[in-house]
Structure formats: C-alpha cells, structure tokens
Write a protein that holds these residues in place. Structure first.
Motif, PDB file in Angstrom:
ATOM      1  N   SER A  35     -35.803 -64.376   3.907  1.00 42.99           N
ATOM      2  CA  SER A  35     -35.489 -65.674   4.093  1.00 42.99           C
ATOM      3  C   SER A  35     -34.136 -66.028   3.349  1.00 42.99           C
ATOM      4  N   ASN A  36     -33.163 -66.750   3.816  1.00 47.67           N
ATOM      5  CA  ASN A  36     -32.057 -67.253   3.041  1.00 47.67           C
ATOM      6  C   ASN A  36     -32.874 -68.282   1.701  1.00 47.67           C
ATOM      7  N   ASP A  37     -33.533 -69.023   2.236  1.00 46.63           N
ATOM      8  CA  ASP A  37     -34.212 -69.881   1.060  1.00 46.63           C
ATOM      9  C   ASP A  37     -34.929 -69.032   0.111  1.00 46.63           C
ATOM     10  N   ALA A  38     -35.305 -68.110   0.528  1.00 41.92           N
ATOM     11  CA  ALA A  38     -36.051 -67.138  -0.654  1.00 41.92           C
ATOM     12  C   ALA A  38     -35.054 -66.533  -1.591  1.00 41.92           C
ATOM     13  N   LEU A  43     -31.937 -66.483  -6.610  1.00 41.71           N
ATOM     14  CA  LEU A  43     -30.451 -66.428  -7.294  1.00 41.71           C
ATOM     15  C   LEU A  43     -30.343 -67.733  -8.238  1.00 41.71           C
ATOM     16  N   LYS A  44     -31.100 -68.721  -8.023  1.00 43.10           N
ATOM     17  CA  LYS A  44     -31.136 -70.064  -9.061  1.00 43.10           C
ATOM     18  C   LYS A  44     -31.767 -69.649 -10.123  1.00 43.10           C
ATOM     19  N   ASP A  45     -32.985 -68.954  -9.925  1.00 45.80           N
ATOM     20  CA  ASP A  45     -33.788 -68.557 -11.050  1.00 45.80           C
ATOM     21  C   ASP A  45     -33.023 -67.730 -11.930  1.00 45.80           C
ATOM     22  N   LEU A  46     -32.074 -66.666 -11.288  1.00 44.74           N
ATOM     23  CA  LEU A  46     -31.221 -65.767 -12.211  1.00 44.74           C
ATOM     24  C   LEU A  46     -30.288 -66.556 -12.810  1.00 44.74           C
TER      25      LEU A  46
END
Length: 57
Positions: A35-38, A43-46
């Motif tokens: 999913s796009n949300d996953a 990416l936000k975590d990275l």
C-alpha cells in the motif's frame, strides 16, 4: 555514433513492456502489492533516521 542507436531507450521492446505491465497488474489484483500508506510510513521513518526493512506485499 550511428543514427540507428542514439541511446539506450531508442530500441524499446513494446511487447516486453506490455507483458511486464500485465504481469504487474495481475500481481496487484492478487494482493501482492504494497500500500501507498505503508511505503510513505517507511520513507518517513528513513527520513527521520529510523532504519527498518522495506514493506513487503
């Protein structure tokens, strides 16, 4: 350089491209996608310096 081969993308195999797209759509239809949300959360975590494995489908 010859006119026949200006760059890597001049000799695009449209049949192979169509087969690859059809295969990808079939995989998504069978639930094998991510999913796009996953992906966004990963990416936000990275970006925040938190490394974790990429999401899998």
């Amino acid at each position: 350089m010859s006119e026949a081969a200006k760059n890597l993308f001049d000799n695009e195999d449209l049949d192979a491209k169509a087969r690859a797209i059809a295969e990808a759509r079939a995989q998504l239809d069978s639930g094998q996608g991510v999913s796009n949300d996953a992906v966004k959360a990963w990416l936000k975590d990275l970006a925040a310096g938190r490394r974790r494995p990429p999401p899998c489908g």
